[in-house]
Design a protein around this motif. Sequence first.
Motif, PDB file in Angstrom:
ATOM      1  N   ALA A   1       0.857  -1.194   0.000  1.00 54.93           N
ATOM      2  CA  ALA A   1       0.000   0.000   0.000  1.00 54.93           C
ATOM      3  C   ALA A   1       0.890   1.240   0.000  1.00 54.93           C
ATOM      4  CB  ALA A   1      -0.891   0.008   1.237  1.00 54.93           C
ATOM      5  N   VAL A   2       0.455   2.254  -0.742  1.00 51.79           N
ATOM      6  CA  VAL A   2       1.139   3.556  -0.749  1.00 51.79           C
ATOM      7  C   VAL A   2       0.056   4.614  -0.617  1.00 51.79           C
ATOM      8  CG1 VAL A   2       2.686   5.106  -2.010  1.00 51.79           C
ATOM      9  CG2 VAL A   2       2.927   2.649  -2.325  1.00 51.79           C
ATOM     10  N   GLU A   3       0.199   5.483   0.376  1.00 48.32           N
ATOM     11  CA  GLU A   3      -0.831   6.515   0.616  1.00 48.32           C
ATOM     12  C   GLU A   3      -0.159   7.857   0.823  1.00 48.32           C
ATOM     13  OE1 GLU A   3      -2.419   4.898   4.171  1.00 48.32           O
ATOM     14  OE2 GLU A   3      -3.166   3.125   3.147  1.00 48.32           O
ATOM     15  N   HIS A   4      -0.843   8.897   0.371  1.00 48.72           N
ATOM     16  CA  HIS A   4      -0.322  10.254   0.591  1.00 48.72           C
ATOM     17  C   HIS A   4      -1.366  11.064   1.338  1.00 48.72           C
ATOM     18  CE1 HIS A   4      -0.052  14.547  -0.485  1.00 48.72           C
ATOM     19  NE2 HIS A   4       1.239  14.359  -0.352  1.00 48.72           N
ATOM     20  N   ARG A   5      -0.902  11.886   2.291  1.00 45.97           N
ATOM     21  CA  ARG A   5      -1.816  12.848   2.909  1.00 45.97           C
ATOM     22  C   ARG A   5      -1.063  14.136   3.150  1.00 45.97           C
ATOM     23  NH1 ARG A   5      -0.309   9.527   7.244  1.00 45.97           N
ATOM     24  NH2 ARG A   5       0.339  10.665   9.106  1.00 45.97           N
ATOM     25  N   ARG A   6      -1.822  15.203   3.226  1.00 44.83           N
ATOM     26  CA  ARG A   6      -1.256  16.511   3.545  1.00 44.83           C
ATOM     27  C   ARG A   6      -1.606  16.779   4.994  1.00 44.83           C
ATOM     28  NH1 ARG A   6       2.759  19.681   1.356  1.00 44.83           N
ATOM     29  NH2 ARG A   6       2.284  21.871   1.690  1.00 44.83           N
TER      30      ARG A   6
END
Lengths: 140, 101
Positions: free
Chosen positions: A119-124
């Motif tokens: 899994a790869v996730e991005h958040r600000r």
Amino acid sequence: MDIAAEHRLRNDLAETRRIGGWVEEFAQRAQLPREVQNAIDLALVEAVTNVISYAWADTREHWVTICFHASADEVRIEVCDDGREFNPLTVPLVDTAAPLESRKPGGLGVHMMRELMDAVEHRREVGRNVLTMIKRLPKH
Amino acid sequence: MPITKKALPDGLELFVSGRVDGAAANELEIQVLEAIRTGAKTVYVNLADATFLCSAGLRVLLQYWRQMKGAGRSLLVANPSPEVNSVLTMTGFRDQMVEGT
């Protein structure tokens, strides 16, 4: 027992040379299989290279933070920077079946991150990019 | 990342070992360009002892694979290590770029 580590590097591509040693040290402490170590090493180099290449428009010194966390089931790696918002998951997918003659140059690094990780996730978060990569561990 | 060279009847073979990261990819590019300038019909990039190949190295291979092909010559990867083979496979490079596939 959970194992954790944190490292920082400057926004200089030469700094990415330190990543292999950090991953090796963490993999030994957490007793990770070799293939998991290799996958984390490559995905992390690609993730940090992207950050250093695109996150900042100025030439000032900035820092990238890498946090490792291993539990019995998975390894979680977070890459944090205070650069402009950049979600690598918006990079168009690479068509790996296309002939090499017609391939566009970009996107290979992100493609490999997706392939190597579960899994790869991005958040600000509070003005920072936080990229989380998860690699599940084989069952014993 | 040491690179050594060996002349072959049909070209030149570059032996690349260790980690092919961003900085090493720049060195690889210099050596590939030099090999192309010698007029080698085929440039073989031997990756048997390469333990790591990132996208910067892939971009160098792709750029000069295309350039050589366009000139009626070729650039091929020879004997990729298991780590490199895995990268070439997951990016779809292997079937078109590795010698003997």
